[in-house]
Write an enzyme that holds these catalytic residues in place. Structure first.
Site, short mmCIF file in Angstrom:
data_model
loop_
_atom_site.label_atom_id
_atom_site.label_comp_id
_atom_site.label_asym_id
_atom_site.label_seq_id
_atom_site.Cartn_x
_atom_site.Cartn_y
_atom_site.Cartn_z
CB CYS A 1 6.55 12.17 3.25
SG CYS A 1 5.78 10.60 2.96
CB CYS B 1 -3.47 3.13 -1.25
SG CYS B 1 -2.33 2.05 -2.16
CB CYS C 1 -0.42 0.46 4.80
SG CYS C 1 -0.38 2.14 4.15
#
Ligand code: SAH
Ligand code: SF4
Length: 354
Positions: free
Chosen positions: A112, A119, A126
């Site tokens: 991953c 972000c 998240c």
């Protein structure tokens, strides 16, 4: 700033060499050193003339990405913390064989990969978005995550998911370059069908991808089947509400191929029977398969996963409506290492180098 040599593309290198009057077979020789033998410097490319090595070194850097910490053990999920040349930190996860993960055979080792430092999209559940956005990774930094992890773990990676930190479609040019290197026979040689890019739903970029010749798979993080629910947890839904997003998906599916939906199940938020029915409609419209992912709790956030019963009920409603839905049993939950919950635990301790 020079880019590192793990971002080199064979054809561009061939042009570079041609302009310098070097024989064309050198290009393949050099990409073999970089991507097959995986040396750490141009000096190690012993069959190249010194002069050419110097010219290359003037143009490209040696990769400078250090593994500062590894969590987990060989038979579980392992999380790798990297320090980049500018001291920023990113993480990648190595996930061992898992039958339910992205529909591949059970002997696949999946990595991953992160595509950005932080972000900008700030989904409420998240960890990656909690500290906001710092910068894009370049292609070399994405490719290097695979190379370093294979080196460090001794494992051969055969499946790549762009589900680490960051929104890959907000870093499109670097993403396309990285996937090209990962896929190319002269590069890492991982089949395009074993490369999955996940997006939180950037509608214009989904359309753009539909028009590109890329072969990798696309996964859409849906997480809500109505604007009301999705908008509550994903701010991006305000910019691209479901109507706009799903039209872009229609376009993608018509032009290209199917996409997969990711749907994390969060207790009391998006796990109702009604959401399942709405989700089934969307999945049928796009002939999409759904990966249900029980939410992994993140320190400092109040969300949690529904009971196993609720998860299974949600899945059964989808199935009753003729939709293929897998329910993932998370690996690596114990070390907070699942995709999509990276960085939070590591960053504060990153100076305690091991
Ligand atoms: N930005 C992209 C790719 C990175 S996130 C995207 O959003 O798709 C990769 C996946 O992990 C997404 O589906 C994301 O919603 C999911 N995710 C984020 N936090 C999570 C958590 N705490 N538990 C389970 N999945 C999570
Ligand atoms: Fe960013 Fe994806 Fe996390 Fe949303 S889920 S904050 S888009 S990494």
């Amino acid at each position: 700033m020079k880019s590192s040599f793990t971002g080199i593309i064979l054809e561009e290198l061939a042009d570079f060499l041609e302009k310098r009057g070097a024989p064309s077979y050198r290009a393949k020789q050099i990409t073999d050193w970089i991507y097959k033998k995986r040396v750490g410097s141009f000096d190690a490319m012993t069959d190249l003339p010194n002069e050419l090595r110097a010219e290359l070194a003037a143009q490209f850097n040696a990769p400078k990405m250090e593994v500062v910490r590894v969590l987990g053990s060989k038979d579980t999920t392992q999380k790798f913390l990297f320090r980049l040349h500018d001291q920023n930190l990113i993480e990648s996860v190595l996930i061992p064989a898992s039958p339910a993960l992205y529909g591949h055979a059970s002997d696949r080792r999946t990595i991953c990969v992160s595509s950005q430092v932080g972000c900008a999209y700030g989904c409420k559940f998240c960890a990656s978005g909690l500290d906001g956005f710092t910068r894009n990774l370049d292609a070399a930094e994405m490719v290097q995550q695979l190379i370093e992890i294979e080196r460090k773990s001794g494992e051969k990676i055969d499946n790549v998911v762009f589900m680490g930190m960051g929104e890959p479609l907000a870093n499109m040019q670097n993403l396309l370059r990285a996937t090209r290197i990962i896929n190319a026979p002269w590069g890492l040689g991982i089949g395009a069908r074993h490369i999955t890019v996940s997006t939180s739903g950037l509608a214009p970029q989904i359309r753009e991808l539909a028009n590109e010749s890329t072969q990798f798979r696309l996964a859409l993080s849906l997480h809500g089947a109505t604007d009301e629910v999705r908008g509550k947890i994903m701010p991006v839904n305000r910019r691209y509400p479901l109507k706009v997003l799903l039209e872009a998906c229609d376009y993608y599916v018509a032009k290209k191929r199917r996409m997969t939906f990711e749907y994390i199940l969060i207790a009391g938020v998006n796990d109702t029977d009604e959401q399942a029915r709405e989700l089934a409609k969307i999945a049928r419209r796009l002939s999409a398969k759904i990966n249900l992912i029980p939410y992994n709790s993140v320190e400092g956030l109040e969300w949690s996963r529904p009971s196993r019963d609720r998860q299974e009920k949600f899945q059964s409603i989808l199935r009753k409506h003729g939709v293929i839905a897998t329910l993932r049993r998370e690996k690596g939950d114990d070390i907070a290492a699942a995709c999509g919950q990276l960085r939070l635990h590591s960053a504060p301790n990153a100076n305690h180098k091991t």
